[in-house]
Design an enzyme around this catalytic site. Structure first.
Site, PDB file in Angstrom:
ATOM      1  N   HIS A  70      18.922 -53.310 -12.545  1.00 55.44           N
ATOM      2  CA  HIS A  70      18.941 -52.905 -13.956  1.00 55.44           C
ATOM      3  C   HIS A  70      18.681 -54.112 -14.848  1.00 55.44           C
ATOM      4  O   HIS A  70      17.912 -54.041 -15.791  1.00 55.44           O
ATOM      5  CB  HIS A  70      20.269 -52.258 -14.325  1.00 55.44           C
ATOM      6  CG  HIS A  70      20.283 -51.693 -15.712  1.00 55.44           C
ATOM      7  ND1 HIS A  70      21.261 -51.966 -16.626  1.00 55.44           N
ATOM      8  CD2 HIS A  70      19.393 -50.890 -16.341  1.00 55.44           C
ATOM      9  CE1 HIS A  70      20.980 -51.343 -17.766  1.00 55.44           C
ATOM     10  NE2 HIS A  70      19.862 -50.687 -17.614  1.00 55.44           N
ATOM     11  N   SER A 291      40.865 -55.444 -18.767  1.00 54.43           N
ATOM     12  CA  SER A 291      39.821 -54.512 -18.352  1.00 54.43           C
ATOM     13  C   SER A 291      38.976 -54.097 -19.546  1.00 54.43           C
ATOM     14  O   SER A 291      39.504 -53.882 -20.638  1.00 54.43           O
ATOM     15  CB  SER A 291      40.437 -53.257 -17.720  1.00 54.43           C
ATOM     16  OG  SER A 291      39.445 -52.275 -17.472  1.00 54.43           O
ATOM     17  N   GLU A 450      41.656 -65.868 -10.562  1.00 58.50           N
ATOM     18  CA  GLU A 450      41.681 -64.957 -11.704  1.00 58.50           C
ATOM     19  C   GLU A 450      43.076 -65.027 -12.326  1.00 58.50           C
ATOM     20  O   GLU A 450      44.045 -64.570 -11.735  1.00 58.50           O
ATOM     21  CB  GLU A 450      41.360 -63.535 -11.266  1.00 58.50           C
ATOM     22  CG  GLU A 450      40.051 -63.420 -10.504  1.00 58.50           C
ATOM     23  CD  GLU A 450      39.642 -61.988 -10.244  1.00 58.50           C
ATOM     24  OE1 GLU A 450      39.791 -61.162 -11.160  1.00 58.50           O
ATOM     25  OE2 GLU A 450      39.173 -61.697  -9.128  1.00 58.50           O
ATOM     26  N   TYR A 486      43.860 -63.914  -7.156  1.00 64.83           N
ATOM     27  CA  TYR A 486      44.491 -63.823  -8.473  1.00 64.83           C
ATOM     28  C   TYR A 486      45.583 -64.864  -8.666  1.00 64.83           C
ATOM     29  O   TYR A 486      46.044 -65.501  -7.711  1.00 64.83           O
ATOM     30  CB  TYR A 486      45.066 -62.422  -8.676  1.00 64.83           C
ATOM     31  CG  TYR A 486      44.024 -61.410  -9.094  1.00 64.83           C
ATOM     32  CD1 TYR A 486      44.022 -60.859 -10.368  1.00 64.83           C
ATOM     33  CD2 TYR A 486      43.030 -61.006  -8.213  1.00 64.83           C
ATOM     34  CE1 TYR A 486      43.061 -59.938 -10.760  1.00 64.83           C
ATOM     35  CE2 TYR A 486      42.064 -60.085  -8.589  1.00 64.83           C
ATOM     36  CZ  TYR A 486      42.091 -59.559  -9.870  1.00 64.83           C
ATOM     37  OH  TYR A 486      41.135 -58.659 -10.251  1.00 64.83           O
ATOM     38  N   ASP A 615      11.727 -56.336 -15.310  1.00 69.14           N
ATOM     39  CA  ASP A 615      12.975 -55.871 -14.705  1.00 69.14           C
ATOM     40  C   ASP A 615      14.203 -56.676 -15.146  1.00 69.14           C
ATOM     41  O   ASP A 615      15.306 -56.447 -14.652  1.00 69.14           O
ATOM     42  CB  ASP A 615      12.875 -55.825 -13.175  1.00 69.14           C
ATOM     43  CG  ASP A 615      12.648 -57.188 -12.537  1.00 69.14           C
ATOM     44  OD1 ASP A 615      12.774 -58.212 -13.232  1.00 69.14           O
ATOM     45  OD2 ASP A 615      12.340 -57.237 -11.326  1.00 69.14           O
ATOM     46  N   THR A 620      14.657 -51.139 -18.894  1.00 69.45           N
ATOM     47  CA  THR A 620      14.015 -50.776 -17.638  1.00 69.45           C
ATOM     48  C   THR A 620      15.028 -50.646 -16.507  1.00 69.45           C
ATOM     49  O   THR A 620      16.152 -51.151 -16.583  1.00 69.45           O
ATOM     50  CB  THR A 620      12.976 -51.825 -17.219  1.00 69.45           C
ATOM     51  OG1 THR A 620      13.651 -53.060 -16.930  1.00 69.45           O
ATOM     52  CG2 THR A 620      11.942 -52.044 -18.314  1.00 69.45           C
TER      53      THR A 620
END
Length: 677
Positions: A70, A291, A450, A486, A615, A620
């Site tokens: 993508h 999130s 994280e 994490y 691309d 596209t």
């Protein structure tokens, strides 16, 4: 977009133009009176991995394997050197990938050393990941991270190493005098706390710092030359999980779109033209419990369309950053400094000053909890596992027996219900880098894990106290230089939500990082040497075992030729419509087309065909599909932008076919023309 492309010359859009002009007029007024303190360089590299049949990194789902692109993955490098002492320099690189593994970093440093001697090394190169979950994996040398990718994927590894190296070398070639400025603001509608119960276990004083249980801090470092902004790095904490585990197209996710929005849609950057013009990196901070899925379900919030959400959350990050650039920013002054130290996180004693209970404690060998297998709200795991201490009785019984046999293990890992002793198995690194970079008055703390928002707050306060700086002058750069899960506070750890179950070195991991970060900061403040610590070569590795075979050979669909159009576009499309073409193709892993493209959208002009998208563009999508044993198809779609020029268009596909003997031959195909408008 190649020779004759007009994309890089498209007009910048109104909102971004206003921000750039405001910043330009402001900087132009003072440029004559200010001495240029730094040499600044910028570079972009293509790091797109294998777009077909490569297990994806992040959600740990065996069935999630790449089927196309993508948006291409990019590495964005920035060099900062002191004007009068250019040997004092640092490279800060943000990469559209899930993590930076130590194997990738070592390979990048080795290539830089071969070409530039000791100019760049482990101390002054900071590599960070955006943590997108929509990219190929298999580029670690540790078993845990290659399990769901069917082992090591050498082509994806090479794409990352080559692209990151190229981005730094392009920044080196781009070095020129300039200024740095920093701005700080808040962004409150691009994240939500996905681990609220764990957050609530923290002391009230910490929670008061985050009244909405999110870290809204957005920090912008702008790079300016001759009175004009030429690049930015933005730090904001939100996960790269706007795209769900059902997605199989390569994408930089929300931060990748934010960078594309500013570079391509606003500044008109042509990624394949050489000169980047304007470089915008959207980097991560302490995003462990943040999130972008505002409804706390995969691919949801603010809409039910995961691709729309990716764009919206990315655009909100861009808008907040552009607002900072157009508003009040502060000139960065001071020297460049950088320190790194390796710490054995499996065996670090933490002094009582940082444990909170007046006693020393110790980290231990890495172990994953059963709540880790339950997954997070962004990507739930099997239903047989649940988040929370005591919610997995089978593993709780086993852990209880282990803790009874080893009180030391209980003191360090309880209440974790142990699922896998990955440290004893040698599946993860234990010797990890902590890096501290000074860019004048701004400090970047590189952590290879994280970090939760409260964990980040404590790290910033700890480091700032040693430096004599304000906590706001310190940015926690997570996902940096290596990866080992994490990092929660001890209080959050006790909840044993997904993040606590994935805090592998036990309850005292964060205090250990605070202690070692404080040591490095104290060395920087005093000008003393920093101990390098144990060699990362001591990390156990699973090797570069590859279980998945490569491409054997390609054959076009029966009765067809490579590049032949199987389904033509319609004759006319309105703006907002989607043109679709299907080509007889071959396996795209034969050639990654780095700095190139598998597709081109072209418009007829008075001077010939002009490329308007490829691309790497948001409009596209390139979908690959296997037909039978060796045949393939490539489906190219182009969602026509609202500002597309009326006229005649066509779609071109580039591919590469592998013969039985191994020879790879390029081919191309072109659709019939269609009208837009």
């Amino acid at each position: 977009m190649g020779s004759g492309s007009a994309v890089g010359r498209r007009p910048v859009l109104r909102g971004g133009l206003a921000a750039l002009l405001a910043a330009s007029s402001r900087t132009a007024a003072r440029a004559e009176s200010e001495r240029e303190h730094y040499l600044l360089g910028r570079g972009i590299g293509d790091v797109t991995g294998q777009p077909a049949e490569n297990g994806m990194m992040g959600y740990a789902r065996l069935a999630q394997r790449t089927t196309g692109i993508h948006q291409r993955q990019r590495a964005r490098a920035f060099l900062v050197a002191e004007h009068d002492a250019p040997e004092r320099r640092v490279a800060v690189v943000t990469v559209d990938t899930g993590m930076i593994f130590g194997a990738v970093r070592r390979a990048v440093l080795e290539r830089l050393a071969r070409r530039h001697g000791n100019r760049y090394g482990e101390h002054n190169v900071l590599l960070t990941a955006t943590h997108t979950h929509a990219v190929p994996g298999g580029f670690s040398c540790h078993t845990l991270y290659n399990v769901t990718t069917l082992g090591f994927q050498p082509a994806t590894f090479e794409a990352l190493v080559a692209g990151i190296t190229e981005s730094i070398e392009r920044a080196e070639a781009d070095l020129a005098p300039g200024h740095l400025r920093v701005g700080r603001g808040e962004l409150t509608d691009a994240s939500v706390n996905r681990s609220r119960a764990a957050f609530e276990r923290n002391p009230a004083a910490d929670k008061r710092h985050f009244p909405s249980a999110v870290d809204p801090t957005t920090v912008l470092l702008s790079f300016e030359r001759g009175g004009h902004p030429v690049g930015v790095i933005n730090w904001f904490a939100t996960h790269g999980t706007s795209l769900s585990p059902d997605n199989t197209l390569i994408s930089g996710d929300n931060k990748g779109y934010a960078a594309y929005r500013w570079e391509r849609e606003v500044a008109g950057v042509d990624y394949r033209a050489g000169d980047p013009g304007f470089v915008a990196a959207f980097a991560q901070s302490n995003a462990a419990d943040m999130s972008p899925n505002l409804e706390l379900r995969p691919g949801t919030g603010p809409t039910e369309d995961e691709f729309a959400n990716t764009r919206i959350i990315g655009d909100r990050q861009y808008t907040a950053a552009a607002r900072l650039l157009a508003g009040n920013t502060t000139a960065v002054r001071g020297g460049i400094d950088c320190r790194i130290s390796y710490v054995d996180m499996s065996s670090t004693t933490v002094t009582p000053e940082l444990t909170g209970d007046g006693s020393p404690h110790r980290t231990c060998a890495a172990a994953l909890g059963a709540s880790f297998a339950a997954g997070a709200e962004d990507g739930p795991g099997p239903s047989i596992f649940e988040e929370g201490a005591g919610n997995n009785p089978f593993f709780g019984t086993i852990s209880g027996a282990l803790y009874q046999a080893s009180p030391r293990l209980r003191e360090r890992q309880a209440p974790k219900e142990i699922l896998l002793p990955v440290g004893a198995m040698g599946w993860v690194p234990r010797i990890l880098p902590i890096q501290l970079v000074r860019l004048g008055s701004l400090y970047l703390l590189g952590i290879p894990q994280e970090v939760s928002i409260v964990g980040g707050l404590r790290l910033r306060r700890t480091v700032a106290a040693e430096l004599g700086a304000a906590p706001t002058d310190v940015v926690v750069a997570g996902y940096a230089n290596d990866y080992a899960g994490y990092l929660t506070t001890p209080e959050e750890y006790d909840q044993q939500a997904y993040e606590g179950g994935h805090t592998m070195f036990g309850r005292w991991s964060l205090p250990a990082y605070q202690q070692e970060s404080a040591r490095i900061a104290a060395d920087m403040a005093s000008g003393g040497e920093t101990a390098r610590g144990p060699s990362p070569a001591g990390n156990p590795r699973g090797g570069r075992v590859r279980l998945q075979p490569g491409v054997v050979f390609d054959s076009p669909p029966l009765g067809r030729e490579f590049g032949e159009v199987l389904e033509q576009p319609e004759g006319h499309y309105p703006r907002g419509g989607t043109a679709r073409v299907v080509f007889a193709s071959a396996h795209p892993n034969n050639d990654p087309h780095r700095d190139g493209s598998y597709l081109l959208v072209q418009r007829r002009s008075a001077h010939g065909w002009v490329t308007v998208a490829d691309d790497g563009d948001w409009s596209t999508a390139y979908h690959w599909d296997r037909r039978g044993v060796a045949a393939s198809t490539a489906t190219v779609t182009w969602t026509i932008p609202a500002d597309a020029t009326e006229g005649e268009y066509r779609i071109v596909h580039h591919g590469d076919a592998k013969a039985v003997g191994g020879e790879i031959t390029p081919f191309s195909g072109t659709s019939r023309t269609f009208r837009v408008g």
